[in-house]
Scaffold this motif. Sequence first.
Motif, PDB file in Angstrom:
ATOM      1  N   PHE A 157       0.762  -1.014   0.106  1.00  0.00           N
ATOM      2  CA  PHE A 157       0.146   0.222   0.004  1.00  0.00           C
ATOM      3  C   PHE A 157       0.939   1.225   0.054  1.00  0.00           C
ATOM      4  CE2 PHE A 157      -3.882  -1.452  -0.098  1.00  0.00           C
ATOM      5  CZ  PHE A 157      -4.329  -2.700   0.648  1.00  0.00           C
ATOM      6  N   SER A 158       1.934   1.275   0.791  1.00  0.00           N
ATOM      7  CA  SER A 158       2.819   2.326   0.688  1.00  0.00           C
ATOM      8  C   SER A 158       3.246   2.764  -0.659  1.00  0.00           C
ATOM      9  CB  SER A 158       3.968   2.299   1.651  1.00  0.00           C
ATOM     10  OG  SER A 158       4.676   1.188   1.417  1.00  0.00           O
ATOM     11  N   LEU A 159       3.810   1.483  -1.500  1.00  0.00           N
ATOM     12  CA  LEU A 159       4.127   1.862  -2.750  1.00  0.00           C
ATOM     13  C   LEU A 159       2.963   2.560  -3.752  1.00  0.00           C
ATOM     14  CD1 LEU A 159       6.410   0.946  -5.068  1.00  0.00           C
ATOM     15  CD2 LEU A 159       4.643  -1.007  -5.320  1.00  0.00           C
ATOM     16  N   PHE A 160       1.714   2.191  -3.304  1.00  0.00           N
ATOM     17  CA  PHE A 160       0.817   2.786  -4.272  1.00  0.00           C
ATOM     18  C   PHE A 160       0.484   4.409  -3.691  1.00  0.00           C
ATOM     19  CE2 PHE A 160      -0.461  -1.630  -5.278  1.00  0.00           C
ATOM     20  CZ  PHE A 160       0.014  -1.436  -6.781  1.00  0.00           C
ATOM     21  N   SER A 161       0.969   4.511  -2.524  1.00  0.00           N
ATOM     22  CA  SER A 161       0.461   5.761  -1.865  1.00  0.00           C
ATOM     23  C   SER A 161       1.692   6.923  -2.201  1.00  0.00           C
ATOM     24  CB  SER A 161      -0.105   5.944  -0.496  1.00  0.00           C
ATOM     25  OG  SER A 161       1.144   5.599   0.049  1.00  0.00           O
ATOM     26  N   ARG A 162       2.714   6.648  -2.567  1.00  0.00           N
ATOM     27  CA  ARG A 162       3.734   7.567  -2.956  1.00  0.00           C
ATOM     28  C   ARG A 162       3.473   8.443  -4.095  1.00  0.00           C
ATOM     29  NH1 ARG A 162       8.737   3.426  -2.823  1.00  0.00           N
ATOM     30  NH2 ARG A 162       8.729   3.319  -0.784  1.00  0.00           N
ATOM     31  N   ARG A 163       3.526   9.731  -3.687  1.00  0.00           N
ATOM     32  CA  ARG A 163       3.042  10.798  -4.664  1.00  0.00           C
ATOM     33  C   ARG A 163       4.338  10.924  -5.543  1.00  0.00           C
ATOM     34  NH1 ARG A 163       1.485  15.129  -0.219  1.00  0.00           N
ATOM     35  NH2 ARG A 163       3.018  16.212  -1.242  1.00  0.00           N
ATOM     36  N   LYS A 164       3.829  11.164  -6.866  1.00  0.00           N
ATOM     37  CA  LYS A 164       4.773  11.477  -7.718  1.00  0.00           C
ATOM     38  C   LYS A 164       5.207  12.860  -7.905  1.00  0.00           C
ATOM     39  CE  LYS A 164       2.415   7.950 -10.661  1.00  0.00           C
ATOM     40  NZ  LYS A 164       1.601   7.379 -11.849  1.00  0.00           N
ATOM     41  N   PRO A 165       6.646  13.239  -8.269  1.00  0.00           N
ATOM     42  CA  PRO A 165       7.043  14.418  -8.362  1.00  0.00           C
ATOM     43  C   PRO A 165       6.248  15.249  -9.499  1.00  0.00           C
ATOM     44  CG  PRO A 165       8.676  12.878  -8.420  1.00  0.00           C
ATOM     45  CD  PRO A 165       7.431  12.166  -8.707  1.00  0.00           C
ATOM     46  N   ALA A 166       5.782  14.830 -10.537  1.00  0.00           N
ATOM     47  CA  ALA A 166       4.990  15.465 -11.469  1.00  0.00           C
ATOM     48  C   ALA A 166       3.697  16.166 -10.795  1.00  0.00           C
ATOM     49  CB  ALA A 166       4.727  14.757 -12.546  1.00  0.00           C
ATOM     50  N   ASP A 167       3.053  15.133 -10.048  1.00  0.00           N
ATOM     51  CA  ASP A 167       1.867  15.555  -9.304  1.00  0.00           C
ATOM     52  C   ASP A 167       2.115  16.723  -8.394  1.00  0.00           C
ATOM     53  OD1 ASP A 167       0.406  13.605 -10.643  1.00  0.00           O
ATOM     54  OD2 ASP A 167       0.491  12.377  -9.097  1.00  0.00           O
ATOM     55  N   ASP A 168       3.247  16.560  -7.252  1.00  0.00           N
ATOM     56  CA  ASP A 168       3.513  17.504  -6.799  1.00  0.00           C
ATOM     57  C   ASP A 168       3.757  19.118  -7.224  1.00  0.00           C
ATOM     58  OD1 ASP A 168       3.440  15.740  -4.413  1.00  0.00           O
ATOM     59  OD2 ASP A 168       5.381  15.506  -4.233  1.00  0.00           O
ATOM     60  N   MET A 169       4.614  18.723  -8.310  1.00  0.00           N
ATOM     61  CA  MET A 169       4.686  20.181  -9.332  1.00  0.00           C
ATOM     62  C   MET A 169       3.585  20.572  -9.567  1.00  0.00           C
ATOM     63  SD  MET A 169       8.112  19.288 -11.478  1.00  0.00           S
ATOM     64  CE  MET A 169       9.026  17.861 -10.932  1.00  0.00           C
ATOM     65  N   ARG A 170       2.555  19.735  -9.983  1.00  0.00           N
ATOM     66  CA  ARG A 170       1.295  20.528 -10.588  1.00  0.00           C
ATOM     67  C   ARG A 170       0.594  20.988  -9.541  1.00  0.00           C
ATOM     68  NH1 ARG A 170      -3.344  18.321 -10.207  1.00  0.00           N
ATOM     69  NH2 ARG A 170      -2.695  16.185  -9.614  1.00  0.00           N
ATOM     70  N   ARG A 171       0.689  20.270  -8.092  1.00  0.00           N
ATOM     71  CA  ARG A 171      -0.186  21.035  -7.100  1.00  0.00           C
ATOM     72  C   ARG A 171       0.560  22.292  -6.658  1.00  0.00           C
ATOM     73  NH1 ARG A 171      -1.265  15.616  -5.755  1.00  0.00           N
ATOM     74  NH2 ARG A 171       0.672  15.322  -4.806  1.00  0.00           N
ATOM     75  N   ALA A 172       1.871  22.377  -6.636  1.00  0.00           N
ATOM     76  CA  ALA A 172       2.658  23.597  -6.539  1.00  0.00           C
ATOM     77  C   ALA A 172       2.205  24.822  -7.110  1.00  0.00           C
ATOM     78  CB  ALA A 172       4.143  23.329  -6.506  1.00  0.00           C
ATOM     79  N   GLN A 173       2.039  24.353  -8.405  1.00  0.00           N
ATOM     80  CA  GLN A 173       1.805  25.586  -9.458  1.00  0.00           C
ATOM     81  C   GLN A 173       0.336  25.928  -9.331  1.00  0.00           C
ATOM     82  OE1 GLN A 173       2.538  24.477 -13.520  1.00  0.00           O
ATOM     83  NE2 GLN A 173       1.550  26.575 -14.239  1.00  0.00           N
ATOM     84  N   VAL A 174      -0.460  25.016  -8.926  1.00  0.00           N
ATOM     85  CA  VAL A 174      -1.813  25.410  -8.640  1.00  0.00           C
ATOM     86  C   VAL A 174      -2.010  26.269  -7.422  1.00  0.00           C
ATOM     87  CG1 VAL A 174      -4.117  24.339  -7.917  1.00  0.00           C
ATOM     88  CG2 VAL A 174      -2.971  23.478 -10.104  1.00  0.00           C
TER      89      VAL A 174
END
Length: 195
Positions: free
Chosen positions: A5-22
Motif C-alpha cells: 500500500f505504501s508503494l501505491f500511496s507515494r506521490r509522484k514528483p509531477a503531481d507535486d509540481m502540478r499542485r505547487a503551481q496550482v
Amino acid sequence: MFGLFSLFSRRKPADDMRRAQVAYEKVVSLKGDSHDARSLRLRMGLICRAHLDKTFVDGAEQTAAWEVRARAALIEGLPLPQAPKPSAFQKIRAGDNEIHAYLPEEFAAEAFALGSRYQKTELSAPKAIEAMQALAHQISHYELRLPEPFQVLDFLREELAAQAALQEAALQEAALQEAGAAQDSAEPPSGVSGS
C-alpha cells in the motif's frame, strides 16, 4: 501488505509540481483580504523566498559546473555543452518535509541569471542582493500583494556582514599596532635624560 500500500500511496514528483503551481496560482488570484487570505499570501511569500534563494544558488553552481565542462570541451576541440537553464520548480524544506515550490518562468529565469552573473563576477555581492531584492519586491507587492516584501539572500547578506566585521577588526588591529609603534618611537631611549 503495508509495504504494498505504501508503494501505491507515494506521490509522484509531477503531481507535486502540478499542485505547487496550482497553489501559487490560487494564492496569486485571491481577491479578498481576510485573515485566511493574508495567511496564505504570507506562507506563499516564504515559499517564494526559498525558491528564489535556491534558484540563485543553482544559477551560480550550474554556471560554475558549465564553465568547467566548457573549458574542457574547448581544450579537446569539442562543441560547447548546452548552457544550464532554470526550472520553474524547486524542491525546498518546509518543516520536516520537502515540498515542491513553483515560480513563473520569468521570475525563476531572472533569479537564475542573477546567480549566474554573480558566479561569473559580472555582478558584485551587494549588486546581486540589490537586484534579487528588487525581484522579491516585485513578487511580494505585485503577485502576492504582501504589505512588506520578503527578504532574500540572507546567507549572502550574513557573509558580507562577517567579511565587513573581519575587515573592521583587521583595521583596528593595524591602528593599534601603528599607535604602539608611534608611541615607542616618541619615548626617549632608557638612560638618556631629557635635559
